[in-house]
Enzyme design. Structure first.
Site, mmCIF file in Angstrom:
data_model
loop_
_atom_site.group_PDB
_atom_site.id
_atom_site.type_symbol
_atom_site.label_atom_id
_atom_site.label_comp_id
_atom_site.label_asym_id
_atom_site.label_seq_id
_atom_site.Cartn_x
_atom_site.Cartn_y
_atom_site.Cartn_z
ATOM 1 N N TYR A 121 -1.819 -0.431 11.305
ATOM 2 C CA TYR A 121 -1.960 -0.757 9.884
ATOM 3 C C TYR A 121 -0.748 -0.272 9.086
ATOM 4 C CZ TYR A 121 -3.722 -0.820 5.111
ATOM 5 O OH TYR A 121 -3.864 -1.043 3.766
ATOM 6 N N SER B 221 0.862 -1.187 0.000
ATOM 7 C CA SER B 221 0.000 0.000 0.000
ATOM 8 C C SER B 221 0.895 1.233 0.000
ATOM 9 C CB SER B 221 -0.894 0.008 1.246
ATOM 10 O OG SER B 221 -1.539 1.259 1.410
#
Length: 257
Positions: free
Chosen positions: A164, A146
């Site tokens: 995260y 990501s």
């Protein structure tokens, strides 16, 4: 993609979103796909109308947070299919919370994020590598990372994305570590890449489990489609065996964060 026809690909997080699109495109190109997710029934529903000329899709229930589940899955792959040639580590989750929250319920949430996004990826990769090495064939490992694995945006209201971003930064580092380990092993048949998308239109951003309901990042930019990510994977696989693109960042036009 002809060189991969009949080869075996493992895709984690294969029941929806990016994973589901990858399964479809692999099968369309004649690749035998082992599609892994906790919800194998959903995979079966997704692939039931695939044309007969598509590669076989094996829907398997696998919890990547469980080492025992991973071991059982790869034992089945070795027994039934013999090898693995492509691995796409796609499974990933996020949750809304702050690390410093006093709510004890986040203990399990944080463990789930770390074990799904990072620890599970490491264990799946290790077991896939053993079969890749045994087959002594050209293979590829693609980690769905990501843009969150390269920077941490600041939100003044304190609603950060907890662990995260840390798990995604860990994928960035781990991909490079894997590349260096393969060099040390003088293994020139296995390539490893990290693919870092910006916002993608999946239920990851619509379940309300990650960011607040306003989904601020999507307020500032349009979203990619899961097929965009699958197309990039197809591109990586079509490259000559001696070419290894180690990091790809894919963002929608005008993405502003």
């Amino acid at each position: 993609m002809d060189k991969w026809k009949g080869k075996v690909a493992v895709v984690t997080g294969a029941s929806a979103g990016i994973g589901s699109e990858i399964v479809k495109d692999f099968a369309k190109n004649g690749i035998v796909v082992v599609a892994l997710a906790r919800r194998a029934s959903r995979i079966e529903e997704n692939v039931k109308d695939f044309p007969a000329e598509y590669g076989k899709v094996h829907a398997r229930s696998c919890d990547v947070t469980s080492l025992e589940s991973i071991k059982e899955t790869f034992a089945w792959i070795e027994e039934q299919l013999g090898s693995v040639n492509i691995l796409v580590n796609n499974a990933g989750i996020g949750r809304k919370a702050t690390i410093l929250t006093e709510n004890s319920e986040v203990d399990k949430q944080f463990a789930d994020i770390i074990n799904t996004n990072f620890t599970g990826l490491v264990h799946v990769t290790r077991h896939a590598y053993l079969l890749m090495k045994k087959s002594d064939d050209y293979s590829m490992i693609i980690n769905i990372n990501s843009v969150a694995g390269h920077k941490v945006p600041f939100f003044s209201d304190g609603q950060q994305s907890n662990v995260y971003h840390g798990t995604k930064h860990a994928i960035t580092a781990t991909t490079e570590i894997l590349r260096q380990e393969l060099i040390a092993l003088k293994n020139d048949k296995i390539r490893v890449s990290s693919l870092s998308p910006g916002v993608v239109q999946t239920d990851f951003f619509t379940t309300g489990k990650f960011l607040p309901e306003d989904v601020r990042m999507k307020d500032h930019a349009p979203a990619l489609d899961p097929s965009d990510i699958s197309n990039v994977i197809t591109y990586l696989l079509q490259l000559p065996y001696h070419v290894n693109i180690t990091e790809v960042t894919v963002r929608p036009v005008l993405e502003a964060f």
